[in-house]
Scaffold this motif. Structure first.
Motif, mmCIF file in Angstrom:
data_model
loop_
_atom_site.group_PDB
_atom_site.id
_atom_site.type_symbol
_atom_site.label_atom_id
_atom_site.label_comp_id
_atom_site.label_asym_id
_atom_site.label_seq_id
_atom_site.Cartn_x
_atom_site.Cartn_y
_atom_site.Cartn_z
ATOM 1 N N UNK A 23 7.390 -50.487 6.375
ATOM 2 C CA UNK A 23 8.047 -51.288 5.229
ATOM 3 C C UNK A 23 7.461 -52.575 5.318
ATOM 4 N N UNK A 24 7.160 -52.805 4.016
ATOM 5 C CA UNK A 24 6.558 -54.315 3.724
ATOM 6 C C UNK A 24 8.025 -55.347 3.175
ATOM 7 N N UNK A 25 8.252 -56.282 3.561
ATOM 8 C CA UNK A 25 9.404 -56.994 3.670
ATOM 9 C C UNK A 25 8.919 -58.448 2.956
ATOM 10 N N UNK A 26 9.393 -58.687 1.766
ATOM 11 C CA UNK A 26 8.993 -60.153 1.202
ATOM 12 C C UNK A 26 10.265 -60.978 1.446
ATOM 13 N N UNK A 27 10.065 -62.239 2.079
ATOM 14 C CA UNK A 27 11.219 -63.021 2.212
ATOM 15 C C UNK A 27 11.070 -64.164 0.939
ATOM 16 N N UNK A 28 12.179 -64.762 0.750
ATOM 17 C CA UNK A 28 12.321 -65.635 -0.198
ATOM 18 C C UNK A 28 11.185 -66.687 -0.216
ATOM 19 N N UNK A 29 10.657 -67.179 0.930
ATOM 20 C CA UNK A 29 9.643 -67.929 0.884
ATOM 21 C C UNK A 29 8.384 -67.540 0.410
ATOM 22 N N UNK A 32 4.992 -62.080 3.019
ATOM 23 C CA UNK A 32 5.312 -60.591 3.284
ATOM 24 C C UNK A 32 4.749 -60.314 4.511
ATOM 25 N N UNK A 33 5.565 -59.163 5.071
ATOM 26 C CA UNK A 33 5.257 -58.903 6.425
ATOM 27 C C UNK A 33 5.519 -57.387 6.566
ATOM 28 N N UNK A 34 4.393 -56.844 7.260
ATOM 29 C CA UNK A 34 4.525 -55.252 7.093
ATOM 30 C C UNK A 34 5.123 -54.896 8.834
ATOM 31 N N UNK A 35 6.027 -54.097 8.800
ATOM 32 C CA UNK A 35 6.699 -53.377 9.957
ATOM 33 C C UNK A 35 6.358 -52.012 9.829
ATOM 34 N N UNK A 36 5.745 -51.544 11.066
ATOM 35 C CA UNK A 36 5.260 -50.273 11.140
ATOM 36 C C UNK A 36 6.006 -49.534 12.323
ATOM 37 N N UNK A 37 5.990 -48.200 12.206
ATOM 38 C CA UNK A 37 6.448 -47.318 13.286
ATOM 39 C C UNK A 37 5.860 -47.881 15.018
ATOM 40 N N UNK A 38 4.501 -48.057 14.632
ATOM 41 C CA UNK A 38 3.818 -48.659 15.908
ATOM 42 C C UNK A 38 4.459 -49.744 16.523
ATOM 43 N N UNK A 39 4.607 -50.838 15.579
ATOM 44 C CA UNK A 39 5.003 -52.144 15.881
ATOM 45 C C UNK A 39 6.376 -52.342 16.118
#
Length: 75
Positions: A23-29, A32-39
């Motif tokens: 999932x890529x998550x975009x913050x109001x700032x 954008x960060x990518x969170x993966x099964x691996x991480x």
């Protein structure tokens, strides 16, 4: 990027994008960060996807469970 519902009106998240194992998550700032099964772990990603789709609780979950478990900062 899909717009985050922000049902409570106070989230630091503005958008998200869901993939097969991430999932890529975009913050109001604008970051954008990518969170993966691996991480972050499969169960955490599945929870994040459910919260993103519901429009509530994603920011709190990230801060509590996976804050620094992103695989990369995209922007």
């Amino acid at each position: 990027m899909e717009k985050y519902g922000n049902n409570n009106g106070d989230s630091g998240i503005s958008g998200f994008e869901i993939g097969n194992n991430f999932i890529h998550v975009e913050f109001s700032t604008g970051s954008i960060y990518e969170y993966t099964y691996s991480s972050a772990g499969e169960s955490n990603i599945k929870t994040m996807i459910n919260l993103a789709r519901s429009g509530s609780g994603l920011n709190s979950f990230i801060n509590t469970h996976v804050k620094n478990k992103y695989s990369r900062k995209i922007r």
